[in-house]
Design an enzyme around this catalytic site. Structure first.
Site, PDB file in Angstrom:
ATOM      1  N   ARG A  56      -4.351   8.319  -2.150  1.00 30.24           N
ATOM      2  CA  ARG A  56      -4.272   8.782  -3.600  1.00 30.24           C
ATOM      3  C   ARG A  56      -3.374   7.863  -4.274  1.00 30.24           C
ATOM      4  O   ARG A  56      -2.384   7.299  -3.982  1.00 30.24           O
ATOM      5  CB  ARG A  56      -3.648  10.122  -3.852  1.00 30.24           C
ATOM      6  CG  ARG A  56      -4.799  11.208  -2.884  1.00 30.24           C
ATOM      7  CD  ARG A  56      -4.125  12.488  -2.949  1.00 30.24           C
ATOM      8  NE  ARG A  56      -2.687  12.714  -2.040  1.00 30.24           N
ATOM      9  CZ  ARG A  56      -2.129  13.543  -2.024  1.00 30.24           C
ATOM     10  NH1 ARG A  56      -2.426  15.014  -2.364  1.00 30.24           N
ATOM     11  NH2 ARG A  56      -1.092  13.438  -0.924  1.00 30.24           N
ATOM     12  N   ASP A  58      -1.705   6.969  -8.179  1.00 26.43           N
ATOM     13  CA  ASP A  58      -0.977   7.313  -9.160  1.00 26.43           C
ATOM     14  C   ASP A  58      -1.679   6.936 -10.534  1.00 26.43           C
ATOM     15  O   ASP A  58      -2.450   6.137 -10.740  1.00 26.43           O
ATOM     16  CB  ASP A  58       0.479   7.151  -9.351  1.00 26.43           C
ATOM     17  CG  ASP A  58       1.440   7.668  -8.214  1.00 26.43           C
ATOM     18  OD1 ASP A  58       0.900   8.760  -7.719  1.00 26.43           O
ATOM     19  OD2 ASP A  58       2.454   7.318  -7.742  1.00 26.43           O
ATOM     20  N   TYR A 120      -1.888  -3.551  -0.211  1.00 26.09           N
ATOM     21  CA  TYR A 120      -1.722  -3.283  -1.628  1.00 26.09           C
ATOM     22  C   TYR A 120      -1.228  -4.957  -2.312  1.00 26.09           C
ATOM     23  O   TYR A 120      -0.389  -5.572  -1.566  1.00 26.09           O
ATOM     24  CB  TYR A 120      -0.610  -2.421  -2.010  1.00 26.09           C
ATOM     25  CG  TYR A 120      -0.745  -0.915  -1.976  1.00 26.09           C
ATOM     26  CD1 TYR A 120      -1.352  -0.305  -3.050  1.00 26.09           C
ATOM     27  CD2 TYR A 120      -1.019  -0.373  -0.675  1.00 26.09           C
ATOM     28  CE1 TYR A 120      -1.614   1.057  -3.318  1.00 26.09           C
ATOM     29  CE2 TYR A 120      -1.139   1.130  -0.508  1.00 26.09           C
ATOM     30  CZ  TYR A 120      -1.672   1.770  -1.993  1.00 26.09           C
ATOM     31  OH  TYR A 120      -1.815   2.881  -2.025  1.00 26.09           O
ATOM     32  N   ARG A 207       5.989   0.500  -5.299  1.00 26.42           N
ATOM     33  CA  ARG A 207       6.806   0.223  -6.502  1.00 26.42           C
ATOM     34  C   ARG A 207       8.183  -0.017  -6.294  1.00 26.42           C
ATOM     35  O   ARG A 207       8.914  -0.741  -6.807  1.00 26.42           O
ATOM     36  CB  ARG A 207       6.242   1.143  -7.342  1.00 26.42           C
ATOM     37  CG  ARG A 207       4.834   1.060  -7.804  1.00 26.42           C
ATOM     38  CD  ARG A 207       4.252   2.234  -8.500  1.00 26.42           C
ATOM     39  NE  ARG A 207       5.193   2.514  -9.786  1.00 26.42           N
ATOM     40  CZ  ARG A 207       4.917   3.824 -10.360  1.00 26.42           C
ATOM     41  NH1 ARG A 207       4.173   4.771 -10.179  1.00 26.42           N
ATOM     42  NH2 ARG A 207       5.636   3.992 -11.410  1.00 26.42           N
TER      43      ARG A 207
END
Length: 279
Positions: A56, A58, A120, A207
């Site tokens: 998932r 954001d 990522y 992040r």
């Protein structure tokens, strides 16, 4: 109605610009990638189809290759799942490929639980003045960043660790222990790309790590600070969560037996490194 034995398991590779969406996961008010994809599947098939994703994302986070599976009794050519569904999707979302995997055994493919690694990218625009052309596509840092201290700091994160210091308070993962396989930091002009590959990631983990790397890159902390943050397992000691704009879910790795047709080309024009070639 179809029995379980009649159902096929279809896997899609989905790419999206996360800027206009409220994240991946369906919400009561809509406005998510999952809601939009399932709406397109409904229009294409005239049936309700529930999807399951690999990871998932954001609000504001992008995907170069999100992997999604669903079960259906419908008989369609694989190219039809791509072209047919895309006909009902907005420009910011596209199905890039489709395949069928064996279904009906205890060891069925599962987009999330069959994944062995995730990659990522975080794209940083490092320039004194913001660029409106990169708004929503890259995180902006106006202070100069030195890549070598960032690389030195990142080496402390490799291996298996408790990543509680980089875990969001609302994270629902059962364990904060994850294995970081690789971190690469490359610079091309004003663009810095941080690529992280791990078996799995905690909520906001990328992040939060990038935020701390930036603190080190601009000289406010030494590289050893990353090791201290990691070992203290205290979220309050790390840097604040960095903006979602530059975060891209790049690739999900699975066992080669599933033979998924991953996109061969890295669609990030500013990334000097290619995605790790893992099965």
């Amino acid at each position: 109605m179809h029995s379980g034995a009649d159902l096929k398991r279809i896997v899609l590779g989905v790419q999206y610009d996360g800027t206009p969406w409220r994240g991946w996961q369906t919400q009561p008010g809509g406005g998510t990638v999952q809601d939009t994809l399932q709406g397109a599947l409904r229009k294409f098939t005239l049936t309700d189809i529930a999807t399951t994703c690999a990871g998932r994302t954001d609000a504001g986070v992008h995907a170069l290759e999100q992997v999604v599976h669903f079960d259906t009794g419908l008989d369609r050519e694989l190219f039809s799942w791509v072209r047919g569904v895309n006909a009902f999707l907005p420009p910011s979302i596209a199905v890039r490929w489709a395949c069928e995997v064996p279904h009906g055994t205890p060891d069925d493919f599962h987009a999330r639980f069959s994944a062995v690694a995730r990659t990522y990218h975080y794209v940083i625009y490092n320039h004194p003045v913001r660029s409106p052309l990169l708004a929503g596509k890259a995180g902006w840092v106006f202070r100069p960043l030195r890549v070598e201290p960032m690389r030195e700091a990142a080496r402390h994160l490799l291996g298996t660790h408790d990543f509680s210091s980089f875990r969001a308070a609302e994270c629902q993962a059962k364990s904060p222990v994850k294995t970081m396989h690789d971190i690469r930091i490359e610079r091309q002009g004003d663009i810095v790309v941080v690529t992280l590959r791990a078996n799995a990631f905690l909520h906001h983990m990328v992040r939060n790590i990038v935020g701390s790397l930036i603190v080190i890159g601009n000289g406010n902390q030494a590289p050893l600070w990353m090791k201290e943050i990691l070992e203290c397992r205290d979220r309050s000691r790390a840097a604040p969560t960095f903006m979602p704009d530059g975060l891209y879910l790049a690739r999900i790795d699975y066992d080669a037996k599933w033979a998924l047709p991953h996109d061969a080309v890295n669609p990030l024009p500013w990334a000097s490194t290619t995605l790790p070639a893992h099965a």
